[in-house]
Design a protein around this motif. Structure first.
Motif, short mmCIF file in Angstrom:
data_model
loop_
_atom_site.label_atom_id
_atom_site.label_comp_id
_atom_site.label_asym_id
_atom_site.label_seq_id
_atom_site.Cartn_x
_atom_site.Cartn_y
_atom_site.Cartn_z
N ILE A 11 0.86 -1.19 0.00
CA ILE A 11 0.00 0.00 0.00
C ILE A 11 0.90 1.24 0.00
O ILE A 11 1.79 1.36 0.84
CB ILE A 11 -0.92 -0.01 1.24
CG1 ILE A 11 -1.86 -1.23 1.16
CG2 ILE A 11 -1.72 1.29 1.35
CD1 ILE A 11 -2.74 -1.45 2.36
N SER A 24 0.51 2.63 8.68
CA SER A 24 1.49 1.59 8.34
C SER A 24 1.48 0.46 9.36
O SER A 24 1.59 -0.71 9.00
CB SER A 24 2.91 2.18 8.29
OG SER A 24 2.99 3.17 7.32
N ALA A 27 -1.57 -1.59 8.68
CA ALA A 27 -1.40 -2.37 7.44
C ALA A 27 -0.49 -3.56 7.71
O ALA A 27 -0.75 -4.68 7.24
CB ALA A 27 -0.81 -1.48 6.35
N PHE A 32 0.21 -6.49 5.14
CA PHE A 32 0.56 -5.66 3.99
C PHE A 32 1.90 -4.96 4.23
O PHE A 32 2.34 -4.79 5.36
CB PHE A 32 -0.51 -4.58 3.75
CG PHE A 32 -1.86 -5.12 3.39
CD1 PHE A 32 -2.01 -5.92 2.26
CD2 PHE A 32 -2.97 -4.85 4.17
CE1 PHE A 32 -3.26 -6.44 1.91
CE2 PHE A 32 -4.22 -5.36 3.84
CZ PHE A 32 -4.36 -6.15 2.71
N CYS A 34 4.06 -1.34 3.38
CA CYS A 34 3.76 0.07 3.07
C CYS A 34 4.96 0.76 2.47
O CYS A 34 6.10 0.53 2.87
CB CYS A 34 3.32 0.82 4.33
SG CYS A 34 1.63 0.44 4.78
N GLU A 289 -7.01 0.53 10.98
CA GLU A 289 -7.28 -0.76 10.33
C GLU A 289 -8.51 -0.65 9.41
O GLU A 289 -8.51 -1.21 8.30
CB GLU A 289 -7.51 -1.86 11.37
CG GLU A 289 -7.89 -3.18 10.69
CD GLU A 289 -7.98 -4.37 11.62
OE1 GLU A 289 -7.40 -4.34 12.72
OE2 GLU A 289 -8.64 -5.35 11.21
N ILE A 292 -7.42 0.89 6.18
CA ILE A 292 -6.62 -0.05 5.38
C ILE A 292 -7.53 -1.13 4.79
O ILE A 292 -7.41 -1.49 3.61
CB ILE A 292 -5.49 -0.68 6.24
CG1 ILE A 292 -4.47 0.39 6.67
CG2 ILE A 292 -4.81 -1.84 5.50
CD1 ILE A 292 -3.68 1.04 5.54
N ALA A 296 -8.00 -1.55 0.78
CA ALA A 296 -7.54 -2.84 0.25
C ALA A 296 -8.69 -3.64 -0.36
O ALA A 296 -8.47 -4.77 -0.83
CB ALA A 296 -6.88 -3.64 1.38
#
Ligand code: AMP
Length: 356
Positions: A11, A24, A27, A32, A34, A289, A292, A296
């Motif tokens: 991301i 971050s 994520a 994920f 970042c 969250e 994200i 996503a």
């Protein structure tokens, strides 16, 4: 981008401040990676993100290689130059979309959009010079607030006009920038709704928080806010209306004034919001969250509030209190890793559960 991002995807985040940092972290919890793009050196988010590009927003080559390295791009602040967004969007989707940025970057566009949706906003008028300010004051009356249309935050770029005699000095404070005059709203208190919308159009709102500002900067947010059941419903419904109208994907902060006549919308922020930091310790799934998940293409999580919370910002010298706060095991500390303490600078925040 229509399919949900697979864990391991990257991301991209435009802006590397504390909001980018906390995005971050969220994520990373979901697996994920970042990539931060930030003009300033050593941004707080780079301490926790996988990759950081430090380059100006005018550096097209850096923006292109950033965009090519990620699966979706989001942002932590709204004043990103249009040219940079054009460059990124040619390569990868930006969530929330451009319309939310266009609307919220300019106070006049924002107020007009909200009014056209049928929501209540303070009376407002476009101001470009002394004559238009005079006409606006004739119509709206004093007290009023003159604000620059763009680039205002934390109370910056604003001047109160208590009486018409103050008009000239307020106009001088705008340094020639296009401005907007707003009628003064006699509110009893300020609240905000942190609202999320997923790519399939589902909307979920966190419980509204009550905000106290000092010197134009948010000091505390308390949940639950002092609102009747009907006001709470109004707040959530109007936030949903705004998100739907923008076909929004992500988390948005909607700031409201509470008045005896109803809720007045002050402004919207197309991103995670300082007044939503309480969710980190008050909900299973916090605003970071949730954002994200939305960008996503995942389903939204459960943001039900499970306790009463007070969030306090740690600003400037408040950092001297950190050793004491660290000894208090009931204070959930969130520090942003900023090396230099400056007056008015947001250095961290603390969440405390309060007994209802
Ligand atoms: P803003 O940057 O527009 O969010 O304004 C910062 C703070 O100034 C708000 O949180 C309010 O406390 C106050 N304020 C802004 N606009 C108005 C208004 N039209 N009437 C009364 N107070 C306002």
């Amino acid at each position: 981008m229509t399919d949900p991002l697979r864990t391991g995807a990257t991301i991209g985040i435009l802006g590397g401040g504390q909001l980018g940092r906390m995005l971050s972290v969220a994520a990373s919890r979901l697996g994920f990676k970042c990539h931060i793009f930030e003009p300033g050196a050593a941004p707080p988010a780079s301490q926790v993100a996988d990759i950081t590009t430090c380059a100006p927003y005018e550096d097209t080559a850096a923006l292109q290689s950033f965009a090519r390295s990620v699966d979706v791009v989001t942002y932590e602040f709204e004043n990103i130059p249009t040219s940079a967004l054009d460059c990124v969007e040619a390569i990868v989707p930006i969530r929330p979309g451009r319309e939310a940025l266009r609307v919220s970057q300019d106070r006049l566009t924002e107020k007009t959009f909200l009014q056209d949706l049928g929501l209540t906003v303070a009376p407002f008028s476009d101001v470009t010079d002394a004559a238009s300010l005079d006409a606006a004051l004739q119509r709206i009356g004093a007290p009023a607030i003159l604000k620059t249309r763009r680039f205002g935050y934390d109370g910056k770029g604003q001047a109160r006009i208590m009486a018409r005699e103050n008009a000239a000095s307020a106009l001088a404070d705008m340094s020639g920038q296009p401005s907007i005059l707003e009628g003064f709203v006699n509110f009893s208190h300020e609240v905000s709704v942190i609202a999320a919308r997923s790519s399939d159009g589902a909307v979920a709102c966190f419980d509204p928080g009550e905000n106290v500002h000092k010197d134009g900067i948010l000091r505390t947010t308390q949940v639950p806010a002092r609102l009747s059941g009907a006001q709470r419903t109004d707040a959530v419904l109007l936030a949903g209306k705004i998100l739907n109208a923008l076909d929004y994907v992500g988390v948005m902060g909607v700031e409201l004034f509470v008045t005896p006549q109803g809720l007045v919308v002050n402004e919207i922020a197309p991103r995670v919001h300082n007044s939503g930091h309480w969710t980190q310790n008050g909900c299973m799934v916090d605003q970071f969250e949730q954002h994200i998940r939305a960008v996503a293409g995942w389903p939204l999580g459960d943001g039900t509030r499970h306790c009463d919370i007070v969030m306090e910002n740690l600003i400037g010298d408040d950092m001297d209190r950190v050793p004491d706060l660290a000894r208090d095991g009931t204070a959930a500390l969130h520090l942003y890793g900023k090396a230099e303490v400056k007056p008015g600078r947001k250095m961290g925040h603390v969440n405390r559960v309060v007994q209802s």
